[in-house]
Each structure stands twice: as structure tokens, then as C-alpha cells.
Write a protein that holds these residues in place. Structure first.
Motif, PDB file in Angstrom:
ATOM      1  N   ASP A   1       0.915  -1.187   0.028  1.00 53.06           N
ATOM      2  CA  ASP A   1       0.075   0.040   0.143  1.00 53.06           C
ATOM      3  C   ASP A   1       0.892   1.262  -0.090  1.00 53.06           C
ATOM      4  OD1 ASP A   1      -1.621   2.137   0.585  1.00 53.06           O
ATOM      5  OD2 ASP A   1      -2.154   1.436   2.569  1.00 53.06           O
ATOM      6  N   ILE A   2       1.498   1.762  -1.259  1.00 52.81           N
ATOM      7  CA  ILE A   2       2.243   2.730  -1.232  1.00 52.81           C
ATOM      8  C   ILE A   2       1.849   3.875  -2.205  1.00 52.81           C
ATOM      9  CG2 ILE A   2       4.366   1.405  -0.778  1.00 52.81           C
ATOM     10  CD1 ILE A   2       4.620   1.255  -3.656  1.00 52.81           C
ATOM     11  N   ARG A   3       2.350   5.052  -1.985  1.00 55.33           N
ATOM     12  CA  ARG A   3       1.852   6.024  -2.806  1.00 55.33           C
ATOM     13  C   ARG A   3       3.322   6.998  -2.516  1.00 55.33           C
ATOM     14  NH1 ARG A   3      -1.595   7.434   1.182  1.00 55.33           N
ATOM     15  NH2 ARG A   3      -1.007   9.662   2.025  1.00 55.33           N
ATOM     16  N   PHE A   4       3.404   7.976  -3.678  1.00 59.12           N
ATOM     17  CA  PHE A   4       4.360   8.911  -3.641  1.00 59.12           C
ATOM     18  C   PHE A   4       3.853  10.231  -3.695  1.00 59.12           C
ATOM     19  CE2 PHE A   4       6.460   5.193  -5.387  1.00 59.12           C
ATOM     20  CZ  PHE A   4       7.621   5.108  -4.745  1.00 59.12           C
ATOM     21  N   GLU A   5       4.176  11.149  -2.938  1.00 57.68           N
ATOM     22  CA  GLU A   5       3.643  12.328  -2.812  1.00 57.68           C
ATOM     23  C   GLU A   5       4.822  13.446  -2.596  1.00 57.68           C
ATOM     24  OE1 GLU A   5       1.664  13.011   1.132  1.00 57.68           O
ATOM     25  OE2 GLU A   5      -0.010  11.710   0.211  1.00 57.68           O
ATOM     26  N   LEU A   6       4.540  14.600  -3.243  1.00 60.12           N
ATOM     27  CA  LEU A   6       5.360  15.896  -3.256  1.00 60.12           C
ATOM     28  C   LEU A   6       5.345  16.461  -1.887  1.00 60.12           C
ATOM     29  CD1 LEU A   6       7.334  16.459  -5.329  1.00 60.12           C
ATOM     30  CD2 LEU A   6       5.953  18.387  -5.785  1.00 60.12           C
ATOM     31  N   ARG A   7       6.370  16.541  -1.155  1.00 58.80           N
ATOM     32  CA  ARG A   7       6.218  17.288   0.198  1.00 58.80           C
ATOM     33  C   ARG A   7       7.431  17.944   0.385  1.00 58.80           C
ATOM     34  NH1 ARG A   7       4.163  13.122   4.945  1.00 58.80           N
ATOM     35  NH2 ARG A   7       2.042  12.513   3.726  1.00 58.80           N
ATOM     36  N   ALA A   8       7.293  19.627   0.517  1.00 58.07           N
ATOM     37  CA  ALA A   8       8.281  20.406   0.540  1.00 58.07           C
ATOM     38  C   ALA A   8       9.209  20.285  -0.485  1.00 58.07           C
ATOM     39  CB  ALA A   8       8.986  20.383   1.857  1.00 58.07           C
ATOM     40  N   GLY A   9       8.799  19.902  -1.955  1.00 58.19           N
ATOM     41  CA  GLY A   9       9.769  19.923  -3.014  1.00 58.19           C
ATOM     42  C   GLY A   9      10.306  18.778  -3.166  1.00 58.19           C
ATOM     43  N   GLU A  10      10.108  17.739  -2.070  1.00 55.36           N
ATOM     44  CA  GLU A  10      10.815  16.197  -2.262  1.00 55.36           C
ATOM     45  C   GLU A  10       9.832  15.146  -2.597  1.00 55.36           C
ATOM     46  OE1 GLU A  10      14.419  15.438  -1.502  1.00 55.36           O
ATOM     47  OE2 GLU A  10      14.603  17.600  -1.602  1.00 55.36           O
ATOM     48  N   VAL A  11      10.153  14.140  -3.208  1.00 55.13           N
ATOM     49  CA  VAL A  11       9.291  13.091  -3.306  1.00 55.13           C
ATOM     50  C   VAL A  11       9.153  12.138  -2.086  1.00 55.13           C
ATOM     51  CG1 VAL A  11       8.607  11.153  -4.645  1.00 55.13           C
ATOM     52  CG2 VAL A  11       9.513  13.129  -5.794  1.00 55.13           C
TER      53      VAL A  11
ATOM     54  N   GLY B   1       0.367   4.814   4.700  1.00 51.43           N
ATOM     55  CA  GLY B   1      -0.081   6.239   5.225  1.00 51.43           C
ATOM     56  C   GLY B   1       1.244   6.708   6.150  1.00 51.43           C
ATOM     57  N   ARG B   2       2.260   5.944   6.077  1.00 51.61           N
ATOM     58  CA  ARG B   2       3.300   6.693   6.903  1.00 51.61           C
ATOM     59  C   ARG B   2       4.641   7.024   6.076  1.00 51.61           C
ATOM     60  NH1 ARG B   2       5.545   1.911   8.812  1.00 51.61           N
ATOM     61  NH2 ARG B   2       7.675   2.321   9.282  1.00 51.61           N
ATOM     62  N   ASP B   3       4.884   8.195   6.287  1.00 50.21           N
ATOM     63  CA  ASP B   3       6.157   8.572   5.524  1.00 50.21           C
ATOM     64  C   ASP B   3       7.384   7.945   5.838  1.00 50.21           C
ATOM     65  OD1 ASP B   3       8.252   9.977   4.211  1.00 50.21           O
ATOM     66  OD2 ASP B   3       7.534  11.947   4.796  1.00 50.21           O
ATOM     67  N   VAL B   4       7.832   7.156   5.029  1.00 46.57           N
ATOM     68  CA  VAL B   4       9.174   6.132   5.163  1.00 46.57           C
ATOM     69  C   VAL B   4      10.372   6.686   4.322  1.00 46.57           C
ATOM     70  CG1 VAL B   4       7.807   4.295   6.150  1.00 46.57           C
ATOM     71  CG2 VAL B   4       8.097   4.423   3.571  1.00 46.57           C
ATOM     72  N   SER B   5      10.143   7.797   3.963  1.00 46.90           N
ATOM     73  CA  SER B   5      11.216   8.250   3.051  1.00 46.90           C
ATOM     74  C   SER B   5      12.732   7.907   3.542  1.00 46.90           C
ATOM     75  CB  SER B   5      11.174   9.509   2.668  1.00 46.90           C
ATOM     76  OG  SER B   5       9.849   9.847   2.250  1.00 46.90           O
ATOM     77  N   HIS B   6      12.828   8.275   4.761  1.00 50.14           N
ATOM     78  CA  HIS B   6      14.089   8.313   5.620  1.00 50.14           C
ATOM     79  C   HIS B   6      14.379   6.740   5.666  1.00 50.14           C
ATOM     80  CE1 HIS B   6      17.206   8.835   8.255  1.00 50.14           C
ATOM     81  NE2 HIS B   6      16.657   8.143   9.291  1.00 50.14           N
TER      82      HIS B   6
END
Ligand code: C5P
Length: 222
Positions: A66-76, A82-87
Motif C-alpha cells: 500500500d504505497i504512494r509517492f507524494e510531493l512534500r516540501a519539494g521532495e518526493v 499512510g506513513r512517511d518512510v522516505s528516511h
């Protein structure tokens, strides 16, 4: 007539992620970071405590992500359930697991259509290992970006140092070599340039210069 794809393949640390992002910005194209899909699969598996050698389980995890990519503060940002796991997906532990998971044909098959769904107007920049060979074999522009393992380890160390993480260059080099070997020697979609790919070596070459070469190709072919 499908929108054009610019396929940027190569080993980790070759600069393809940076180049792909700059190209997508410049051309106003969508961006697919296919490595993130393997990383998300690996992270989900690690968090569930799944056996990383069990292909059936991992294939199921990949198919049901269950994933999506979102633009947040100019970063994908990569959002998993539902959890930001970019890091989290950039951790060394996840990198290693991702390259193991990515060697499984079931996992690759499960992620194939998801990757193709990123194709949209006016075009797509796709960054990975098999964009030009397997996922988008009809891409009008295919670049295979390389750099020496030493240079890639140095770049990675500089990145980590900026984040305040200190690691030994020797360990990084070892990790890079292990991942390269796994990516190049696997049976399904090994890391290799497509027959019609243009190979660029970024060792000792600035990002601007690489970007310039790729934009030249885009003008010729799209
Ligand atoms: O590009 P990145 O380092 O984020 O990719 C993580 C891992 O996913 C790689 O080590 C590679 O094994 C795998 N991968 C792949 N095919 C792709 C993109 C990434 O096998 N198209």
C-alpha cells in the motif's frame, strides 16, 4: 501512441537518481524511482519480520504494497500504509535487503505493472536497473550511467557525512561491490545496458555535464 520514456539505468551511486530528478524537473515529466519500490518491499518485509529468503511471501508483500509517492516540501516522499518512510527506506540495512528481494523473479513480476503505470503525458523519466531492458524496452532514450566503485563509495560517504552519519569508506565500498555483484549476476533482469542504450561514465564528471549529454540525446530522439 504512448508518452515517451527516458530510461536511466546503472549501479547505485552512479548519479542516476540525481540526473533523473533534474531531467524530470527540466522537462516537466513524471518521475519513477523504481529502486524505491524494491526498498519499500524490503522495508515492509523487515517490519513484518518476514523470512527474506521466502520468495512466495515476498512476492505477496510486493503485490499488496500500500504505497504512494507524494510531493512534500519539494521532495518526493514515499508513503507506506499512510506513513512517511522516505528516511527509513534509505537505511543501509534496507538497501542490502532490497537488493536481495530484487533478485526474486516473483517480486519483480509483482512490481512490473505498477512501474508501467507511471507512464503518463507528457513523458516519464524512469530510474533503475532494468528500465531500458525489461520495464520500458520501447523507451526512445536509454542511458546507462556508470562510475567507478571507488567514486560511488566516496559520493555515498559525502552524502552520509552531510547527514551527520560517519561510516568507513572501506565498508561502503564493500557494500557497493556486494550489491553490484548481486544486481549484475541475478538471473532475472540483471543490471546490464540495453543494446540500444548510450553508456555514460560519470567518474570525475560533474552533474551539469552529464545532464547536458542526456538533454542532447532527448533533443535528438524525442
Ligand atoms: O536504486 P536503488 O539503490 O534505490 O535500488 C535499491 C535496490 O533495488 C538495488 O540494489 C537493486 O537491487 C534493486 N533494483 C532493481 N531494479 C530496479 C531498481 C532497483 O533490482 N529497476
Amino acid at each position: 501512441n504512448l508518452p515517451p520514456v527516458i530510461a536511466i539505468d546503472g549501479p547505485s551511486g552512479s548519479g542516476k537518481g540525481t540526473i533523473a530528478r533534474l531531467l524530470a524537473d527540466r522537462l516537466n515529466y513524471a518521475l519513477l524511482d523504481s529502486g524505491a519500490l524494491y526498498r519499500l518491499t524490503a522495508l515492509a518485509a523487515l517490519e513484518q519480520g518476514a523470512d527474506l529468503t521466502d520468495e512466495a511471501t515476498l512476492t505477496e508483500i510486493a503485490a499488496n504494497l500500500d504505497i504512494r509517492f507524494e510531493l512534500r516540501a519539494g521532495e518526493v516522499a514515499a508513503i507506506l500504509a499512510g506513513r512517511d518512510v522516505s528516511h527509513d527506506i534509505r537505511m543501509e540495512r534496507v538497501s542490502m535487503a532490497a537488493s536481495k528481494v530484487a533478485a526474486m523473479p516473483g517480486v519483480r513480476a509483482a512490481l512490473l505493472q505498477r512501474q508501467r503505470d507511471f507512464r503518463q503525458s507528457p513523458g516519464l523519466v524512469a530510474d533503475g536497473r532494468d528500465m531500458g531492458t525489461t520495464v520500458f524496452p520501447d523507451a526512445p532514450v536509454k542511458v546507462f550511467l556508470t562510475a567507478s566503485a571507488e567514486e560511488r563509495a566516496r559520493r555515498r560517504e559525502a552524502q552520509l557525512r552531510e547527514k551527520g552519519v560517519s561510516v568507513s569508506l572501506r565498508d561502503l565500498l564493500e557494500d557497493i561491490r556486494a550489491r553490484d555483484a548481486r544486481d549484475m549476476n541475478r538471473e532475472t533482469s540483471p543490471l546490464a545496458p540495453a543494446e540500444d542504450a548510450v553508456e555514460l561514465d560519470s567518474t570525475g564528471v560533474g552533474i551539469d555535464e552529464v545532464l547536458h549529454s542526456v538533454l542532447q540525446l532527448v533533443r535528438e530522439r524525442i
